[in-house]
Design a protein around this motif. Structure first.
Motif, PDB file in Angstrom:
ATOM      1  N   UNK A   1       0.825  -1.200   0.000  1.00  0.00           N
ATOM      2  CA  UNK A   1       0.000   0.000   0.000  1.00  0.00           C
ATOM      3  C   UNK A   1       0.863   1.257   0.000  1.00  0.00           C
ATOM      4  N   UNK A   2       0.310   2.302  -0.562  1.00  0.00           N
ATOM      5  CA  UNK A   2       0.895   3.642  -0.514  1.00  0.00           C
ATOM      6  C   UNK A   2      -0.228   4.646  -0.371  1.00  0.00           C
ATOM      7  N   UNK A   3       0.090   5.776   0.235  1.00  0.00           N
ATOM      8  CA  UNK A   3      -0.864   6.874   0.321  1.00  0.00           C
ATOM      9  C   UNK A   3      -0.235   8.113  -0.288  1.00  0.00           C
ATOM     10  N   UNK A   4      -0.836   8.592  -1.357  1.00  0.00           N
ATOM     11  CA  UNK A   4      -0.389   9.813  -1.985  1.00  0.00           C
ATOM     12  C   UNK A   4      -1.129  11.005  -1.395  1.00  0.00           C
ATOM     13  N   UNK A   5      -0.409  12.127  -1.301  1.00  0.00           N
ATOM     14  CA  UNK A   5      -1.014  13.374  -0.853  1.00  0.00           C
ATOM     15  C   UNK A   5      -0.751  14.452  -1.893  1.00  0.00           C
ATOM     16  N   UNK A   6      -1.651  15.395  -1.956  1.00  0.00           N
ATOM     17  CA  UNK A   6      -1.498  16.537  -2.859  1.00  0.00           C
ATOM     18  C   UNK A   6      -1.870  17.786  -2.084  1.00  0.00           C
ATOM     19  N   UNK A   7      -0.873  18.612  -1.810  1.00  0.00           N
ATOM     20  CA  UNK A   7      -1.095  19.855  -1.090  1.00  0.00           C
ATOM     21  C   UNK A   7      -1.386  20.969  -2.084  1.00  0.00           C
TER      22      UNK A   7
ATOM     23  N   UNK B   1      -5.951  19.613   1.061  1.00  0.00           N
ATOM     24  CA  UNK B   1      -5.164  18.429   0.711  1.00  0.00           C
ATOM     25  C   UNK B   1      -6.054  17.358   0.105  1.00  0.00           C
ATOM     26  N   UNK B   2      -5.525  16.740  -0.933  1.00  0.00           N
ATOM     27  CA  UNK B   2      -6.164  15.623  -1.606  1.00  0.00           C
ATOM     28  C   UNK B   2      -5.350  14.369  -1.323  1.00  0.00           C
ATOM     29  N   UNK B   3      -6.039  13.237  -1.172  1.00  0.00           N
ATOM     30  CA  UNK B   3      -5.360  11.985  -0.859  1.00  0.00           C
ATOM     31  C   UNK B   3      -5.759  10.893  -1.854  1.00  0.00           C
ATOM     32  N   UNK B   4      -4.867   9.924  -1.995  1.00  0.00           N
ATOM     33  CA  UNK B   4      -5.194   8.707  -2.720  1.00  0.00           C
ATOM     34  C   UNK B   4      -4.596   7.542  -1.941  1.00  0.00           C
ATOM     35  N   UNK B   5      -5.455   6.750  -1.326  1.00  0.00           N
ATOM     36  CA  UNK B   5      -5.029   5.545  -0.634  1.00  0.00           C
ATOM     37  C   UNK B   5      -5.034   4.404  -1.638  1.00  0.00           C
ATOM     38  N   UNK B   6      -3.877   3.788  -1.817  1.00  0.00           N
ATOM     39  CA  UNK B   6      -3.733   2.718  -2.803  1.00  0.00           C
ATOM     40  C   UNK B   6      -3.379   1.425  -2.091  1.00  0.00           C
ATOM     41  N   UNK B   7      -4.270   0.454  -2.165  1.00  0.00           N
ATOM     42  CA  UNK B   7      -4.068  -0.837  -1.522  1.00  0.00           C
ATOM     43  C   UNK B   7      -3.951  -1.929  -2.580  1.00  0.00           C
ATOM     44  N   UNK B   8      -3.383  -3.064  -2.161  1.00  0.00           N
ATOM     45  CA  UNK B   8      -3.236  -4.216  -3.050  1.00  0.00           C
ATOM     46  C   UNK B   8      -2.624  -3.793  -4.391  1.00  0.00           C
ATOM     47  N   UNK B   9      -1.526  -3.091  -4.311  1.00  0.00           N
ATOM     48  CA  UNK B   9      -0.900  -2.563  -5.523  1.00  0.00           C
ATOM     49  C   UNK B   9      -0.377  -3.676  -6.410  1.00  0.00           C
ATOM     50  N   UNK B  10      -0.447  -3.420  -7.707  1.00  0.00           N
ATOM     51  CA  UNK B  10      -0.018  -4.375  -8.722  1.00  0.00           C
ATOM     52  C   UNK B  10       1.080  -3.757  -9.582  1.00  0.00           C
ATOM     53  N   UNK B  11       1.914  -4.570 -10.201  1.00  0.00           N
ATOM     54  CA  UNK B  11       2.967  -4.004 -11.067  1.00  0.00           C
ATOM     55  C   UNK B  11       2.408  -3.079 -12.144  1.00  0.00           C
TER      56      UNK B  11
END
Length: 123
Positions: A17-23, A78-88
């Motif tokens: 998982x990764x969490x992107x943020x956008x300020x 702030x904007x977020x994107x929670x990314x789970x179960x990431x794939x190549x």
């Protein structure tokens, strides 16, 4: 106009998982629709997820439904994107974007862009 700066990208193994943020800067962030686009080498920029200015309306691309979640905090601009179960196949540069109208999937209709953050998913 709104200025955007992404953070949170990196290298992760498949299934992670990764969490992107956008300020955002600017007084009118709360009135903008916001979106996360991605662009892989040799491919067109595509809308991954979008959210209306109230947060009440969201859009997800078919390839990320059930795995990614977009959210926004208008008080923090702030904007977020929670990314789970990431794939190549999620490997790409991810861009934050803003527009003053409703959600649309075509990138040319979005006015303001961040510089992008690289997400790499290893198999």
């Amino acid at each position: 106009q709104v200025q955007l700066a992404e953070s949170g990208g990196g290298l992760v193994q498949a299934g992670g998982s990764l969490r992107l943020s956008c300020a955002a800067s600017g007084r009118t962030f709360s009135s903008y629709s916001m979106g996360w686009f991605r662009q892989a080498p040799g491919k067109e920029r595509e809308l991954v997820a979008g959210i209306s200015w109230t947060g009440g309306n969201t859009y997800y691309g078919d390839s990320v439904k059930g795995r990614f979640t977009i959210s926004r905090d208008n008080a923090k601009k702030t904007l977020y994107l929670q990314m789970n179960n990431l794939k190549p196949e999620d490997t790409a540069v991810y861009y934050c974007a803003a527009r003053s109208g409703g959600l649309v999937v075509t990138s040319r209709h979005w006015a303001d862009w961040g510089q992008g953050t690289q997400v790499t998913v290893s198999s």
